[in-house]
Motif scaffolding. Sequence first.
Motif, PDB file in Angstrom:
ATOM      1  N   GLU A 187       0.833  -1.207   0.000  1.00  0.00           N
ATOM      2  CA  GLU A 187       0.000   0.000   0.000  1.00  0.00           C
ATOM      3  C   GLU A 187       0.869   1.259   0.000  1.00  0.00           C
ATOM      4  O   GLU A 187       0.595   2.215  -0.749  1.00  0.00           O
ATOM      5  CB  GLU A 187      -0.915  -0.014   1.231  1.00  0.00           C
ATOM      6  N   ALA A 188       1.907   1.270   0.820  1.00  0.00           N
ATOM      7  CA  ALA A 188       2.785   2.441   0.899  1.00  0.00           C
ATOM      8  C   ALA A 188       3.554   2.649  -0.406  1.00  0.00           C
ATOM      9  O   ALA A 188       3.744   3.790  -0.851  1.00  0.00           O
ATOM     10  CB  ALA A 188       3.747   2.300   2.073  1.00  0.00           C
ATOM     11  N   THR A 189       3.999   1.549  -1.001  1.00  0.00           N
ATOM     12  CA  THR A 189       4.732   1.657  -2.266  1.00  0.00           C
ATOM     13  C   THR A 189       3.833   2.197  -3.359  1.00  0.00           C
ATOM     14  O   THR A 189       4.229   3.080  -4.145  1.00  0.00           O
ATOM     15  CB  THR A 189       5.288   0.284  -2.675  1.00  0.00           C
ATOM     16  N   THR A 190       2.613   1.698  -3.432  1.00  0.00           N
ATOM     17  CA  THR A 190       1.669   2.166  -4.455  1.00  0.00           C
ATOM     18  C   THR A 190       1.386   3.648  -4.273  1.00  0.00           C
ATOM     19  O   THR A 190       1.340   4.415  -5.251  1.00  0.00           O
ATOM     20  CB  THR A 190       0.370   1.354  -4.375  1.00  0.00           C
ATOM     21  N   ALA A 191       1.206   4.077  -3.031  1.00  0.00           N
ATOM     22  CA  ALA A 191       0.951   5.500  -2.779  1.00  0.00           C
ATOM     23  C   ALA A 191       2.160   6.344  -3.169  1.00  0.00           C
ATOM     24  O   ALA A 191       2.014   7.426  -3.766  1.00  0.00           O
ATOM     25  CB  ALA A 191       0.608   5.705  -1.310  1.00  0.00           C
ATOM     26  N   ARG A 192       3.345   5.867  -2.845  1.00  0.00           N
ATOM     27  CA  ARG A 192       4.558   6.620  -3.183  1.00  0.00           C
ATOM     28  C   ARG A 192       4.721   6.758  -4.677  1.00  0.00           C
ATOM     29  O   ARG A 192       5.070   7.836  -5.191  1.00  0.00           O
ATOM     30  CB  ARG A 192       5.778   5.925  -2.580  1.00  0.00           C
TER      31      ARG A 192
END
Length: 602
Positions: A323-328
Amino acid sequence: MTKPHAPRNPIHTAHRLRLLVTSDLHMHLRPRDLLTGAEEARGLLALAGPIEAARAAGHATLLLDNGDFLQGTPMGEWHNRDGRAHPHPLIATMNALGFDASTLGNHEFDYGTEYLAEVLDQADFPILNCNLDITPALPTRPSLIVERDIGGVPLRIGITGTVPQRIMVWSRHLLKGRAMVTPPEQAVVEEAARLRAAGADLVICLAHAGIVPPGHPEEDSENGALRIAQTGAVDALICGHQHLSFPGDFLHDGAGIDATRGTLAGCPAIMPGWAGEVLGQLDLHLVHEAGAWRVTDHSARLIPCDPAAVPPALARLSDRAEEATTARLSKPLSHFPAPLETGFALVEDCTAMRLIHAAQIWALDLLLPQDAAGPRLSSVAAFRTGGRAGPDGFTRVPAGPLSLRAVADLYPYENGFTAVEVTGAVLRDWLEMSAGALSQLTPGQPRPLLRPGAPGFNFDMIAGVTYRIDLGHPAAFDLSGVQVAERGRVQELSYQGQPVTDDQRFIVATNSYRAAGGGRFPHLADQREVIATDRATASLLAAFLEAHPDGPPVPDRGWSLTAPPGAQALFDGDRTLSPRFSYPRAEMTGTRDGFGQWVFTF
């Protein structure tokens, strides 16, 4: 190669030790491409089912990794930059799967040794290396002995690991003055002797090294698995680094390499591809007689991953990271009016590469000392040109908004930004070596565009000068950087409309890998570095895009390919593109294994 061991009950029947192995995972954790969202048949999670099934057969089993696990996808970059307060998602998954040991690969050092030490401390399994001496020390050990019970008799298995010597070139900016690497075959002989003296019945080497025949230019620096086997010091050899599969249809066969039986100099060996596409299974057939264990035979297979068998509880370990990677990756940076694609980057001076040139020239202006003099140039190579990355291993960024996803697609490696001062003579050799990645072409004899064994990322393109590459002329350098013909493939090399002279001086933006001589480019490792920074080129590309939110400028085209009229080059390329150039004439004649079969006619 085995040491006698006093049995409780003599065993004369055959038993098996099963080695389950991964290599070159490169942070491929989930069976999904984080750049496109497409499902993929790869990733460590997709190996969970095959691992469980292989263990269920009831043989004594070890689960081992062969290095290059830490870098390679945007999730790895997220954890390095923003996620260090959280458990490393790949290490957490390896812990849950019950890995018994791993070794280091060359890309473990890409994010720096401080970060590497932090991550390795999270591993519940030992990280083994016997040929790297580094200060401050990493949380590794040279070897270990594990014990498995077979039919009531203990089998003591020694395991060690090695990194390629060439990390002192590729990671020179991080390791210079702090590390020393012993030739792997020498270190393994010494460590194997210590293991046997400590009671090991068998010795297994996790060699982050590829397989090449004797006399190959990479034999002594990065692909020396055969040399290790030839010492006779080990009972089984786990190979990697080349992102290939062994045994099977392999690049080399003969001269000590048996790609059918899966042996190197008679030693059982396996190389389990890359990115978690397959699980390697190497079974050692053993007998215990006269107080000693002995390997009598072996069998090897490569088991395809199973994306449909990902255990939900295991996947939850990396939910936060995904989730964090996709947001970044979705962070907006800029806008560009044209697509950025690398499908034809080896035949035309494409917009995608010229955008990276613009960012590197901008970084030169930002980072160069005020007294630095000389024309400023930029050297880049296309990292995504298909090949071993598969038919979707091309950059395809549509026109419109540019985000960090586009940066990760254009520049997927953590190379440090570097600039070197070179003469006109060195610049010409740089381009001659680069042009040597392409085949010599003659009319009536269609040939592959890339020479066999030449990676696309060795085709450097230099902006700020203009030149023409004549593929009718033989390559001046072979792939190991040895001059084999007269220079002359690079023609009309000019700066601001005037021919470049041998004694002119230039400042060239490049990356840490190339500045250290990576790719075996002649002379480059000896040039004066005017910028040597830990800042990654990818981060500077992102900063450049943020500084130009309405659209960055790109330089004009500076190079072109020519060949004798009627000559043809063949290329397994991007099946989704249509050429936007008229010379050479490009035609896709069909598809094969997902690649477009392109013919370029000059």
